[in-house]
Scaffold this motif. Structure first.
Motif, mmCIF file in Angstrom:
data_model
loop_
_atom_site.group_PDB
_atom_site.id
_atom_site.type_symbol
_atom_site.label_atom_id
_atom_site.label_comp_id
_atom_site.label_asym_id
_atom_site.label_seq_id
_atom_site.Cartn_x
_atom_site.Cartn_y
_atom_site.Cartn_z
ATOM 1 N N THR A 11 0.803 -1.214 0.000
ATOM 2 C CA THR A 11 0.000 0.000 0.000
ATOM 3 C C THR A 11 0.836 1.263 0.000
ATOM 4 O O THR A 11 0.304 2.360 0.049
ATOM 5 C CB THR A 11 -0.921 0.018 1.232
ATOM 6 O OG1 THR A 11 -0.100 -0.101 2.384
ATOM 7 C CG2 THR A 11 -1.914 -1.109 1.194
ATOM 8 N N ARG A 14 0.035 4.210 -2.184
ATOM 9 C CA ARG A 14 -1.170 4.999 -1.933
ATOM 10 C C ARG A 14 -0.981 5.940 -0.761
ATOM 11 O O ARG A 14 -1.911 6.619 -0.345
ATOM 12 C CB ARG A 14 -2.343 4.061 -1.648
ATOM 13 C CG ARG A 14 -2.703 3.156 -2.804
ATOM 14 C CD ARG A 14 -4.097 2.600 -2.598
ATOM 15 N NE ARG A 14 -4.195 1.780 -1.405
ATOM 16 C CZ ARG A 14 -3.983 0.477 -1.400
ATOM 17 N NH1 ARG A 14 -3.640 -0.137 -2.499
ATOM 18 N NH2 ARG A 14 -4.117 -0.220 -0.287
ATOM 19 N N THR A 15 0.214 5.973 -0.192
ATOM 20 C CA THR A 15 0.447 6.795 0.988
ATOM 21 C C THR A 15 0.306 8.282 0.664
ATOM 22 O O THR A 15 0.993 8.797 -0.200
ATOM 23 C CB THR A 15 1.863 6.559 1.530
ATOM 24 O OG1 THR A 15 2.014 5.187 1.845
ATOM 25 C CG2 THR A 15 2.112 7.400 2.775
ATOM 26 N N THR A 314 -8.222 5.992 6.557
ATOM 27 C CA THR A 314 -7.964 7.393 6.216
ATOM 28 C C THR A 314 -8.905 8.359 6.923
ATOM 29 O O THR A 314 -8.641 9.558 6.980
ATOM 30 C CB THR A 314 -8.121 7.621 4.706
ATOM 31 O OG1 THR A 314 -9.465 7.278 4.333
ATOM 32 C CG2 THR A 314 -7.125 6.787 3.921
ATOM 33 N N GLY A 318 -16.296 4.697 4.591
ATOM 34 C CA GLY A 318 -16.179 3.509 3.772
ATOM 35 C C GLY A 318 -17.447 2.677 3.831
ATOM 36 O O GLY A 318 -18.491 3.115 4.336
ATOM 37 N N ASN A 350 -4.356 7.986 11.134
ATOM 38 C CA ASN A 350 -3.717 7.795 9.828
ATOM 39 C C ASN A 350 -2.467 8.659 9.706
ATOM 40 O O ASN A 350 -1.403 8.187 9.286
ATOM 41 C CB ASN A 350 -4.710 8.149 8.715
ATOM 42 C CG ASN A 350 -4.147 7.893 7.337
ATOM 43 O OD1 ASN A 350 -3.600 6.838 7.064
ATOM 44 N ND2 ASN A 350 -4.287 8.865 6.448
ATOM 45 N N HIS A 374 -5.376 1.531 4.536
ATOM 46 C CA HIS A 374 -6.651 1.385 3.841
ATOM 47 C C HIS A 374 -7.028 2.702 3.151
ATOM 48 O O HIS A 374 -6.736 3.785 3.655
ATOM 49 C CB HIS A 374 -7.752 0.991 4.825
ATOM 50 C CG HIS A 374 -7.430 -0.223 5.655
ATOM 51 N ND1 HIS A 374 -7.245 -1.475 5.101
ATOM 52 C CD2 HIS A 374 -7.250 -0.378 6.996
ATOM 53 C CE1 HIS A 374 -6.972 -2.343 6.063
ATOM 54 N NE2 HIS A 374 -6.964 -1.698 7.227
ATOM 55 N N ASN A 375 -7.707 2.603 2.024
ATOM 56 C CA ASN A 375 -8.103 3.801 1.280
ATOM 57 C C ASN A 375 -9.200 4.588 1.986
ATOM 58 O O ASN A 375 -9.327 5.803 1.795
ATOM 59 C CB ASN A 375 -8.589 3.418 -0.123
ATOM 60 C CG ASN A 375 -7.457 3.005 -1.027
ATOM 61 O OD1 ASN A 375 -6.368 3.543 -0.934
ATOM 62 N ND2 ASN A 375 -7.711 2.038 -1.900
ATOM 63 N N THR A 376 -10.036 3.897 2.759
ATOM 64 C CA THR A 376 -11.143 4.530 3.460
ATOM 65 C C THR A 376 -11.201 3.950 4.868
ATOM 66 O O THR A 376 -10.363 3.142 5.258
ATOM 67 C CB THR A 376 -12.484 4.270 2.744
ATOM 68 O OG1 THR A 376 -12.713 2.844 2.695
ATOM 69 C CG2 THR A 376 -12.475 4.835 1.332
#
Length: 423
Positions: A11, A14-15, A314, A318, A350, A374-376
């Protein structure tokens, strides 16, 4: 096969860029554990002074498991309003579930009895490793605990089956640390006990008495997992006790806890409403004891620690935060909690976790850590259930060796898929 460097950092791309955040949020519903953070606490890569001398202590004394809920209730060592978790230990008739135990455990260092729940291995019990699960801010005394909020009994006890799980069901707002001074948190529900010495209990008094004693396993393999408040504790225990843990999990924690990072601790302690202070716990927030208990300051001590899993969301809403999700359940209060409290809290953790990664990168220990950004996701149990499944390959690598990872991945993935299919 062992997780690759690519999987450990799957991941990282995506940071988001690091942010400086300070927030104070209180209350816990759904339940959501409050956290507040200032992200400039501690010097990445620096090592704090050694800890003060540990108190003289001996092994914990573990009583036989209560056979029924009535027998546990009659003992009164846990106040009735702090034992909601018993709903997960005993069936409707009041008999304890197979392979699940409630134990009254006496800590010599604290001179008090502590409720501990175990999930015993059903397979190869003589050689089963042990996983310690730490609850969040309220220590499990309310509904915010591993037993009430996750499928831990089924996942570890049935799907995996060959591990022991140990969960202390007390210690709210303590950070499971050794306190410096007396406070309003000392003692059990009956007024017994002195200054809190949770790290002494969980790392010195309990393991031998529990593992080789009560559980009767020959294995010296163990893991520790914490979430929210104890997401930092699990990392600190590994830093303080090199070689003690074969795997470590930290979900939605805030590793920086000294200096400006003490803001997070202040907010957590304030939730209890007893007027307890940071200084009662660790003294001067810039002092040696405070820095010794700061996971970010001491990140370099993880250099020899393998199989670490660290995650955070984040704060963006979600799938578990929408109106129709089971954890919101079309309830306006629940929805306002995840959006108004859980969202900013997770945004803070986060930022905290990214700061910890920057410190780990600088200290050269990031390759020891599986980072799952995680993205959300908000600060609530639905996402920690997912982390429980997703972290299993990392924990399994430490407990059973790299050859176990493929099977562990399959078990974790199946549990994750079944969980989502049930929503």
């Amino acid at each position: 096969m062992a997780p690759s460097a690519q999987s450990r950092h799957r991941t990282a791309s995506r940071t988001p860029r690091s942010v400086r955040i300070a927030a104070t949020v209180v209350a816990a519903a759904l339940p959501v554990t409050a956290v507040a953070v200032s992200l400039d606490g501690g010097t990445p890569g620096a090592t704090a002074s050694p800890a003060p001398a540990a108190p003289a202590t001996g092994p914990a004394v573990i009583n036989d498991a209560f056979p029924t809920r009535d027998s546990a209730d009659a003992d009164t060592y846990v106040p009735s309003d702090e034992s909601v978790w018993r709903d997960a230990v005993y069936d409707d008739a009041g008999n304890r579930l197979p392979n699940v135990e409630e134990l009254k455990v006496h800590s010599p260092a604290m001179d008090r009895d502590i409720p501990v729940v175990t999930i015993r291995a059903k397979e190869d019990a003589a050689n089963a490793p042990t996983i310690y699960l730490l609850n969040g801010a309220d220590g499990g005394s309310g509904k915010a605990n591993w037993l009430s909020q996750t499928t831990a009994i089924d996942f570890y006890g049935n799907r995996i089956g060959n591990v022991n799980v140990v969960i202390p069901m007390s210690g709210g707002f303590s950070y499971y640390t050794d306190w410096q001074q007396e406070s309003g948190l000392d003692g059990d529900g009956n007024g017994n006990g002195g200054v809190q010495k949770w790290e002494t209990f969980l790392t010195s008094e309990l393991p031998g008495a529990m593992e080789q004693g009560h559980l009767g396993t020959s294995s010296d393999k163990r893991a520790i997992v914490g979430m929210s408040m104890t997401g930092s504790t699990s990392l600190v225990y590994a830093e303080h006790n090199p070689g003690m843990y074969d795997a470590v999990g930290s979900y939605s924690g805030c590793p920086a806890t000294s200096g400006a990072g003490a803001t997070a601790v202040d907010a957590t302690l304030a939730m209890k409403g007893t007027g307890v202070t940071y200084e009662q716990m660790w003294g001067d927030r810039n002092g040696a004891t405070a820095r010794y208990n700061d996971a970010q300051v001491n990140v370099a001590e993880l250099g020899d620690q393998q199989n670490i899993y660290v995650s955070s969301g984040t704060g963006l809403l979600g799938e578990h935060d929408v109106w129709s999700s089971p954890d919101v359940n079309r309830n306006l209060i629940n929805e306002s909690t995840v959006a108004g409290q859980g969202s900013p809290i997770e945004a803070v953790t986060n930022g905290c976790t990214h700061m910890f990664k920057a410190a780990a990168d600088k200290a050269g220990v990031s390759d020891n850590i599986t980072w799952n950004f995680h993205n959300t996701g908000t600060h609530q149990w639905a996402y920690w259930r997912e982390d429980m499944y997703q972290s299993w390959p990392t924990l399994s690598a430490g407990l059973f060796g790299p050859e176990s990872v493929a099977d562990a991945q399959a078990v974790g993935d199946q549990a994750y898929d079944d969980y989502h299919a049930s929503l």
